[in-house]
Design an enzyme around this catalytic site. Structure first.
Site, PDB file in Angstrom:
ATOM      1  N   CYS A   1      61.916  67.527  87.460  1.00 40.78           N
ATOM      2  CA  CYS A   1      61.137  67.296  86.232  1.00 40.78           C
ATOM      3  C   CYS A   1      59.824  68.094  86.207  1.00 40.78           C
ATOM      4  O   CYS A   1      59.246  68.298  85.145  1.00 40.78           O
ATOM      5  CB  CYS A   1      60.854  65.818  86.051  1.00 40.78           C
ATOM      6  SG  CYS A   1      62.359  64.861  85.798  1.00 40.78           S
TER       7      CYS A   1
ATOM      8  N   HIS B   1      54.912  65.394  80.865  1.00 41.36           N
ATOM      9  CA  HIS B   1      56.361  65.278  81.026  1.00 41.36           C
ATOM     10  C   HIS B   1      56.805  63.990  80.336  1.00 41.36           C
ATOM     11  O   HIS B   1      56.151  62.958  80.422  1.00 41.36           O
ATOM     12  CB  HIS B   1      56.713  65.243  82.511  1.00 41.36           C
ATOM     13  CG  HIS B   1      58.135  64.886  82.774  1.00 41.36           C
ATOM     14  ND1 HIS B   1      59.179  65.529  82.146  1.00 41.36           N
ATOM     15  CD2 HIS B   1      58.692  63.938  83.571  1.00 41.36           C
ATOM     16  CE1 HIS B   1      60.315  64.996  82.565  1.00 41.36           C
ATOM     17  NE2 HIS B   1      60.055  64.028  83.420  1.00 41.36           N
TER      18      HIS B   1
ATOM     19  N   ASN C   1      64.427  61.811  78.600  1.00 43.43           N
ATOM     20  CA  ASN C   1      63.848  62.629  79.664  1.00 43.43           C
ATOM     21  C   ASN C   1      64.747  63.853  79.862  1.00 43.43           C
ATOM     22  O   ASN C   1      65.851  63.730  80.378  1.00 43.43           O
ATOM     23  CB  ASN C   1      63.751  61.793  80.944  1.00 43.43           C
ATOM     24  CG  ASN C   1      63.166  62.562  82.108  1.00 43.43           C
ATOM     25  OD1 ASN C   1      63.018  63.781  82.049  1.00 43.43           O
ATOM     26  ND2 ASN C   1      62.855  61.854  83.178  1.00 43.43           N
TER      27      ASN C   1
END
Ligand code: UT7
Length: 325
Positions: A115, A252, A282
């Site tokens: 990520c 993020h 996500n």
């Protein structure tokens, strides 16, 4: 004294056509739209079509970023693709994108920090640009996490989505002041002691399989806000900027509760926070460039705005970047 900075000339993004809603997921595993929205802020996510690969998503985003910058592949000499879900174990999906762009010149490679991948890729490309090794770089985050999810595990399969985002960086001479455009300061961290909190239980060297994503969500949550805030403080200390100087906070997009708690801790008002997690879920390395694409396209992020980017992901890897658009 003038200096070379990596200035963003354009941003692009791509989301696969198929939308997967929380209601559809509640017919696949024991969950509900209410639980997912309350605990994560996610309403829906995108899923790549059969035969649609990470390099295809990345290619769409790269083309959109080039269009936005008014450039063509001939202008690019570096492609860094952040992904944890490449098409194949090798060659790199970046090389596939390079080929699909019709390029025979320059260099392309993948970079893996899950990520945090986009911030690691941006920092790497920026270092190469400032070292004179590249003049114009495509930095892409592209993922097909739908391919590594365990669709029977409700604690993970509701969280992730597929997508890609990209920016074009250009080596530009700047005065060397805080008011410069471009990447101003980048701070990356990693600590493998947290590896078992978020990992994939397969791989070419361990099991010879692709494996599935496994996560101790509550544990990751516990560390996320603190670790990210610390590295942001490091970025502020290195530059002299404070939270009050930030025009846009681009975190993020893992969980709206983590995003809002981090913004609150920093004292950044919610109106300055770019949030896409409700519609994208996500998307790992794609989440920050997708957010940049969306908010620059709708006119929120403007030339000259100071942006704070941050992420935490598997590894753990985490980081913060200060960037003037
Ligand atoms: O991008 C990389 C970084 N990743 C992250 O930042 C993710 C970080 N973690 C999170 O976002 C959150 O921890 C989650 C969204 C994963 C979970 O939220 P939580 O508030 O930490 O919930 P929890 O794990 O403490 O679970 C609460 C309850 C549990 O039931 P019991 O044990 O209280 O009876 C879970 O079994 O919710 C249950 N649960 C679900 N219920 C309905 C877990 N997943 C689901 C689900 N639907 N999908």
């Amino acid at each position: 004294m003038s200096t070379i900075r990596s200035v963003v000339l354009g941003a692009g993004g791509y989301l696969p056509e198929k939308v997967l809603s929380n209601d559809e997921l509640s017919r696949m595993v024991q969950t509900s739209d209410e639980w997912i929205r309350q605990r994560t802020g996610i309403r829906e996510r995108r899923v790549a079509a059969d035969g649609e690969f990470t390099s295809d998503l990345g290619l769409h985003a790269a083309r959109a970023a080039l269009d936005n910058a008014g450039l063509t592949p001939a202008d690019i000499d570096l492609i860094v693709l952040a992904t944890a879900t490449p098409d194949h174990t090798f060659p790199a999906a970046a090389v596939s994108i390079q080929k699909k762009l019709g390029m025979k010149h320059g260099v392309a490679f993948d970079l893996q920090a899950v990520c945090s991948g986009f911030l690691f890729a941006l920092t790497t490309a920026d270092a190469m640009v400032r070292a004179g090794q590249a003049k114009r770089a495509l930095v892409i985050g592209a993922e097909t996490f739908s391919r590594i999810l365990d669709w029977t595990d409700r604690s993970t399969c509701v969280l992730f989505g597929d997508g890609a985002g990209a920016v074009v960086l250009s080596a530009e001479s700047q005065p060397g002041w805080r008011s410069d455009r471009g990447v101003l300061s980048a701070h990356l961290r990693s600590d493998g002691n947290y590896e078992k909190m978020l990992y994939v239980d397969g791989g070419p060297s361990s099991t010879g399989t692709v494996g599935h994503l496994r996560m101790e969500g509550r544990e990751v949550f516990k560390y996320a806000v603190g670790m990210v805030s610390d590295v942001i403080d490091e970025a502020f200390a290195a530059t002299g900027f404070t939270a009050a100087d930030i025009d846009w906070f681009v975190p993020h997009q893992a969980n709206i509760r983590i995003i809002d708690a981090t913004a609150r801790k920093l004292g950044i008002p919610i109106e300055k926070v770019i949030r896409t997690v409700d519609r994208h879920g996500n998307t790992s390395a794609a989440s920050i460039p997708l957010a940049l694409w969306e908010a620059s396209r709708d006119g929120r992020i403007k030339k000259g705005d100071l942006l704070l980017l941050e992420s935490l992901g598997g590894g753990f890897t985490w980081g913060a970047v200060l960037l003037r658009w």
